[in-house]
Design a protein around this motif. Structure first.
Motif, short mmCIF file in Angstrom:
data_model
loop_
_atom_site.label_atom_id
_atom_site.label_comp_id
_atom_site.label_asym_id
_atom_site.label_seq_id
_atom_site.Cartn_x
_atom_site.Cartn_y
_atom_site.Cartn_z
N UNK A 157 0.83 -1.20 0.00
CA UNK A 157 0.00 0.00 0.00
C UNK A 157 0.87 1.26 0.00
N UNK A 158 1.93 1.22 0.82
CA UNK A 158 2.81 2.38 0.93
C UNK A 158 3.52 2.64 -0.38
N UNK A 159 3.96 1.56 -1.04
CA UNK A 159 4.66 1.71 -2.32
C UNK A 159 3.72 2.31 -3.38
N UNK A 160 2.50 1.76 -3.45
CA UNK A 160 1.51 2.27 -4.40
C UNK A 160 1.16 3.71 -4.10
N UNK A 161 0.96 3.99 -2.82
CA UNK A 161 0.56 5.33 -2.42
C UNK A 161 1.67 6.35 -2.68
N UNK A 162 2.92 5.96 -2.44
CA UNK A 162 4.05 6.86 -2.68
C UNK A 162 4.12 7.26 -4.15
N UNK A 163 3.89 6.28 -5.04
CA UNK A 163 3.91 6.60 -6.48
C UNK A 163 2.78 7.56 -6.84
N UNK A 164 1.59 7.27 -6.29
CA UNK A 164 0.44 8.14 -6.60
C UNK A 164 0.64 9.55 -6.05
N UNK A 165 1.17 9.63 -4.82
CA UNK A 165 1.40 10.94 -4.20
C UNK A 165 2.39 11.76 -5.02
N UNK A 322 -14.62 -6.73 -9.07
CA UNK A 322 -14.21 -7.46 -7.87
C UNK A 322 -12.83 -7.04 -7.38
N UNK A 323 -12.00 -6.47 -8.27
CA UNK A 323 -10.63 -6.13 -7.88
C UNK A 323 -10.44 -4.64 -7.64
N UNK A 324 -11.52 -3.86 -7.76
CA UNK A 324 -11.39 -2.40 -7.65
C UNK A 324 -10.77 -1.96 -6.34
N UNK A 325 -11.06 -2.69 -5.25
CA UNK A 325 -10.57 -2.29 -3.93
C UNK A 325 -9.33 -3.07 -3.50
N UNK A 326 -8.77 -3.88 -4.39
CA UNK A 326 -7.59 -4.67 -4.03
C UNK A 326 -6.33 -3.82 -4.10
N UNK A 327 -5.28 -4.35 -3.41
CA UNK A 327 -3.99 -3.67 -3.39
C UNK A 327 -3.04 -4.29 -4.40
N UNK A 328 -2.38 -3.45 -5.20
CA UNK A 328 -1.32 -3.89 -6.12
C UNK A 328 -1.74 -5.02 -7.05
N UNK A 336 -7.80 2.27 -14.15
CA UNK A 336 -7.20 3.61 -14.16
C UNK A 336 -5.75 3.48 -13.75
N UNK A 337 -5.06 4.60 -13.79
CA UNK A 337 -3.66 4.64 -13.37
C UNK A 337 -3.50 5.13 -11.95
N UNK A 338 -4.54 5.08 -11.15
CA UNK A 338 -4.44 5.52 -9.76
C UNK A 338 -5.75 6.10 -9.28
N UNK A 339 -6.03 5.99 -8.01
CA UNK A 339 -7.29 6.45 -7.45
C UNK A 339 -7.07 7.44 -6.33
N UNK A 340 -6.12 8.41 -6.47
CA UNK A 340 -5.89 9.37 -5.39
C UNK A 340 -5.43 8.64 -4.14
N UNK A 341 -6.20 8.79 -3.07
CA UNK A 341 -5.87 8.10 -1.83
C UNK A 341 -5.80 6.61 -2.03
N UNK A 342 -6.57 6.10 -3.00
CA UNK A 342 -6.51 4.67 -3.29
C UNK A 342 -7.70 3.94 -2.71
N UNK A 343 -8.44 3.23 -3.57
CA UNK A 343 -9.61 2.51 -3.10
C UNK A 343 -9.26 1.43 -2.10
#
Length: 376
Positions: A157-165, A322-328, A336-343
């Protein structure tokens, strides 16, 4: 081997096991040591029959000690590993030594009720007058594996979020710098009307950065603490969020409809504000042109309130909902290429507040993202 010979052979094996067990149990020092260990202990003979288990291992597996004495070690193993483990036992007794078992492997044991649990095993041996015995020291590592899995998910989550941020912060920052420099370089050549336009863009860029920093603070704190659930006046919380979108709504000619009344719930307003912000951001980003967004709430018979944001975008294919809220999950790139805070992080927040999330969509007919929280 005919049936009478099989019976004689089994009788001899059981007699040998009984002798070995009696020998161990008769040694007060040995039995006291085995019973005092925090690890489960299994003692077997050279053909993989159980001579003895300690109380700790009995508790781990649900078997009584006498219940497994003389049985094959396979009772503690998943079915698919029986033959492979039989070969390992033979090789171990050929060259016995004290060592860990299955280094860098995920070892699994089976309980009496057929449930499986992860274990860590160390091996030893003991020469006795009845023959050599193998000893396995077994530790249930379920709690550790759970913590490791949670840490792995957290790091993903942190890795994904860091890229999005990094991406989300860069865009408004470049806008802020670019239009500030344009104003400075142009001086009096820029008309009052154009100055107002540039200043508006600068203000919007600064607000966008502020929104992202708020999201970052929520992400940083949500895993570190539990929060008391209090009554949340949802209309006030939603109004705070809508204020943050003022410039975006105007510049994108967004049409926002709020279905009244907005039900209140139990929760934590700061976190709920970011849930709304994320859902509305997605509706703005992936909705139609212009965005048409409906926001509302529905009381459920279950005692929960359903809060939703509906957009007029292209929707999500059925196979990807079914995967919209999954991590990585790489397949999320198709959405999409990212959901802001992340679903995936929104899901974590809602679950921490005792609720659940949902997405409803028909391809070509927009999406409805919802979250459920307790009303009382």
């Amino acid at each position: 081997m005919n049936e009478p010979d099989k019976i004689k052979s089994e009788f001899a094996i059981q007699k040998s096991i009984a002798s070995s067990a009696s020998l161990l149990q008769g040694d007060v020092t040995v039995i006291t040591l085995l019973e005092s260990l925090a690890e489960g202990v299994v003692v077997i003979n050279e053909i993989g029959r159980i001579v003895l288990i300690n109380t700790r291992f009995s508790l781990l597996t649900g078997y009584e000690k006498q219940e497994v004495m003389g049985e094959s070690l396979n009772v503690f193993l998943p079915d698919g590993l029986h033959q492979k483990h039989k070969n390992h036992i033979s090789k171990y007794f050929e060259q016995p030594k004290i060592r860990p078992m299955g280094v860098d492997m995920d070892l699994i044991a089976k309980r009496k009720d057929n449930t499986l649990f992860p274990v860590e095993i160390s091996l030893s041996f003991l020469n006795t007058e009845t023959g050599m015995l193998g000893i396995a020291f077994i530790t249930d590592i379920s709690s550790r594996k759970k913590a490791e899995d949670e840490l792995k998910t957290r790091n993903q989550e942190l890795d994904t979020y860091a890229r999005n941020i990094a991406h989300d912060l860069n865009s408004p920052l470049m806008g802020l710098i670019g239009f500030s420099e344009l104003l400075l370089d142009s001086g009096e050549e820029v008309s009052s009307e154009l100055q107002q336009k540039y200043l508006k863009i600068i203000a919007e860029s600064g607000r966008n950065m502020s929104n992202i920093i708020k999201e970052l603070l929520v992400f940083a704190t949500m895993k570190k603490k539990d929060v008391p659930l209090t009554r949340v006046t949802m209309k006030e919380t939603l109004d705070q969020v809508l204020t943050r979108f003022r410039f975006q709504f105007e510049s994108n000619s967004a049409q926002i409809t709020i279905t009244e009344p907005m039900s209140d719930c139990l929760g934590y307003a700061t976190w709920i504000e970011e849930i709304w912000f994320n859902y509305i951001s997605n509706a703005m980003k992936y909705g139609g042109i212009p965005p048409v967004i409906e926001i509302g709430s529905e009381d459920q018979e279950s005692g929960f309130v359903k809060y939703y944001v509906k957009d007029n975008g292209p929707g999500i294919p059925a196979g990807l909902k079914a995967i919209a809220f999954q991590t990585n999950n790489p397949a999320k790139d198709k959405i999409s290429q990212g959901f802001g805070l992340g679903l995936s992080i929104v899901k974590s927040i809602v679950e921490k507040l005792g609720g659940d999330v949902e997405v409803e969509s028909e391809e070509g007919n927009g999406c409805t993202f919802s979250f459920y929280l307790k009303k009382e």
